[in-house]
Design a protein around this motif. Structure first.
Motif, mmCIF file in Angstrom:
data_model
loop_
_atom_site.group_PDB
_atom_site.id
_atom_site.type_symbol
_atom_site.label_atom_id
_atom_site.label_comp_id
_atom_site.label_asym_id
_atom_site.label_seq_id
_atom_site.Cartn_x
_atom_site.Cartn_y
_atom_site.Cartn_z
ATOM 1 N N GLU A 37 -45.175 -3.361 -88.033
ATOM 2 C CA GLU A 37 -44.888 -1.950 -87.772
ATOM 3 C C GLU A 37 -46.015 -1.049 -88.282
ATOM 4 O OE1 GLU A 37 -40.009 -1.911 -87.614
ATOM 5 O OE2 GLU A 37 -40.965 -1.394 -89.517
ATOM 6 N N THR A 40 -49.082 -1.464 -85.876
ATOM 7 C CA THR A 40 -48.904 -0.975 -84.503
ATOM 8 C C THR A 40 -48.496 0.490 -84.453
ATOM 9 O OG1 THR A 40 -46.580 -1.623 -84.416
ATOM 10 C CG2 THR A 40 -48.201 -3.252 -83.659
ATOM 11 N N GLY A 41 -47.938 0.979 -85.549
ATOM 12 C CA GLY A 41 -47.406 2.340 -85.545
ATOM 13 C C GLY A 41 -46.116 2.449 -84.752
ATOM 14 N N ALA A 42 -45.476 1.313 -84.494
ATOM 15 C CA ALA A 42 -44.237 1.282 -83.709
ATOM 16 C C ALA A 42 -43.225 0.402 -84.428
ATOM 17 C CB ALA A 42 -44.504 0.719 -82.318
ATOM 18 N N ASN A 43 -41.930 0.736 -84.271
ATOM 19 C CA ASN A 43 -40.932 -0.120 -84.907
ATOM 20 C C ASN A 43 -40.624 -1.336 -84.026
ATOM 21 O OD1 ASN A 43 -38.969 0.678 -83.015
ATOM 22 N ND2 ASN A 43 -38.107 2.229 -84.369
ATOM 23 N N TRP A 46 -38.826 -0.923 -80.628
ATOM 24 C CA TRP A 46 -39.706 -0.365 -79.599
ATOM 25 C C TRP A 46 -40.616 -1.451 -79.030
ATOM 26 C CZ3 TRP A 46 -44.823 0.293 -78.382
ATOM 27 C CH2 TRP A 46 -45.106 1.244 -77.399
ATOM 28 N N ILE A 47 -41.174 -2.293 -79.910
ATOM 29 C CA ILE A 47 -42.040 -3.397 -79.451
ATOM 30 C C ILE A 47 -41.236 -4.335 -78.550
ATOM 31 C CG2 ILE A 47 -43.413 -5.392 -80.167
ATOM 32 C CD1 ILE A 47 -44.075 -3.763 -82.759
ATOM 33 N N ASP A 49 -38.627 -3.542 -76.764
ATOM 34 C CA ASP A 49 -38.362 -2.829 -75.504
ATOM 35 C C ASP A 49 -39.584 -2.824 -74.595
ATOM 36 O OD1 ASP A 49 -35.778 -2.295 -76.285
ATOM 37 O OD2 ASP A 49 -36.175 -0.211 -76.875
ATOM 38 N N LYS A 50 -40.754 -2.609 -75.144
ATOM 39 C CA LYS A 50 -41.980 -2.465 -74.335
ATOM 40 C C LYS A 50 -42.637 -3.792 -73.985
ATOM 41 C CE LYS A 50 -41.686 1.918 -74.187
ATOM 42 N NZ LYS A 50 -40.865 2.406 -73.105
ATOM 43 N N GLU A 51 -42.606 -4.754 -74.910
ATOM 44 C CA GLU A 51 -43.336 -6.010 -74.710
ATOM 45 C C GLU A 51 -42.422 -7.214 -74.553
ATOM 46 O OE1 GLU A 51 -46.114 -6.432 -77.934
ATOM 47 O OE2 GLU A 51 -47.046 -4.495 -77.534
ATOM 48 N N ASN A 116 -32.123 -1.538 -86.543
ATOM 49 C CA ASN A 116 -33.475 -2.064 -86.370
ATOM 50 C C ASN A 116 -33.459 -3.557 -86.042
ATOM 51 O OD1 ASN A 116 -36.150 -1.181 -86.298
ATOM 52 N ND2 ASN A 116 -36.570 -1.870 -88.384
#
Length: 172
Positions: A37, A40-43, A46-47, A49-51, A116
Motif C-alpha cells: 500500500e 503503490t499509494g493504493a489500498n 482498490w488493487i 478491484d483494478k488488477e 479492507n
C-alpha cells in the motif's frame, strides 16, 4: 536469527503479534500488505478491484522477495502469500517462520468489521474462511518452524510463547 516471519490466515493476529515481537526483539516490523500500500499509494481492495487477485499476487510476490532479503526484521505476511511456491521458498529461506493458527470462528470475530478484506466481500464470510483455511493450512504448515495457536489467547502471551519456543529450535 535472520528474520522472523509470521504466516497464517487473516484474523490470526499477524500484525498485532508481529509489532509486539518486533518491540521485544528490538527489530523493525514490516507488514507485506502495508508495504504494498505504501509503495503503490493504493489500498489492497482498490488493487484487487483494478488488477484482480493475480495482479495483487504479482505485487505481493515481488514485495515478499524483497522483504525476505532483509536481515533482522519481523515480517507479517498476507494470508494468501503461501499460495505461490516462489513465496513459500522465499519465506522459508528468509528466516524462521511462525504459523499463527486461528479457528474460523476466531477469524470471523476478528475480521467482521474490517472492510479492507477483499476476499471476505461475500454473502458467507465464514464459509470463505473455512474454504481458504482448508487450502492454505497445509501450505502454512509446510514452511513453518513453529505452529502457535492464537485463539482466546492475549497477544502478549502468544509473543512470550513464540520467544520461548524459538530458543528451543535446532539450527537449520
Amino acid at each position: 536469527m535472520r528474520n522472523l516471519i509470521l504466516v497464517g490466515p487473516m484474523g490470526a493476529g499477524k500484525s498485532t503479534i508481529g509489532r509486539l515481537l518486533a518491540k521485544e526483539l528490538r527489530l523493525p516490523f514490516k507488514d507485506s500488505d502495508k508495504e504494498i500500500e505504501l509503495r503503490t499509494g493504493a489500498n489492497i481492495p482498490w488493487i484487487f478491484d483494478k488488477e484482480g487477485e493475480p495482479g495483487f499476487r504479482d505485487r505481493e510476490q515481488a514485495m515478499i522477495a524483497e522483504l525476505c532479503g532483509n536481515d533482522g526484521v519481523v515480517l507479517a505476511t498476507g494470508g494468501g502469500a503461501v499460495m505461490r511456491e516462489a513465496n513459500r521458498r522465499a519465506l522459508f529461506a528468509g528466516g524462521r517462520v511462525v504459523y499463527l493458527h486461528a479457528s474460523v470462528e476466531q477469524q470471523v470475530g476478528r475480521t467482521s468489521r474490517d472492510r479492507n478484506r477483499p476476499l471476505l466481500r461475500t454473502a458467507d464470510p465464514a464459509k470463505t474462511l473455512r474454504d481458504l483455511l482448508e487450502i492454505r493450512d497445509p501450505l502454512y504448515r509446510e514452511i513453518a518452524d513453529l505452529v502457535v495457536e492464537t485463539d482466546e489467547r492475549p497477544p502478549r502471551l502468544v509473543v512470550l510463547d513464540i520467544l520461548e519456543r524459538l530458543q528451543q529450535l535446532p539450527p537449520r
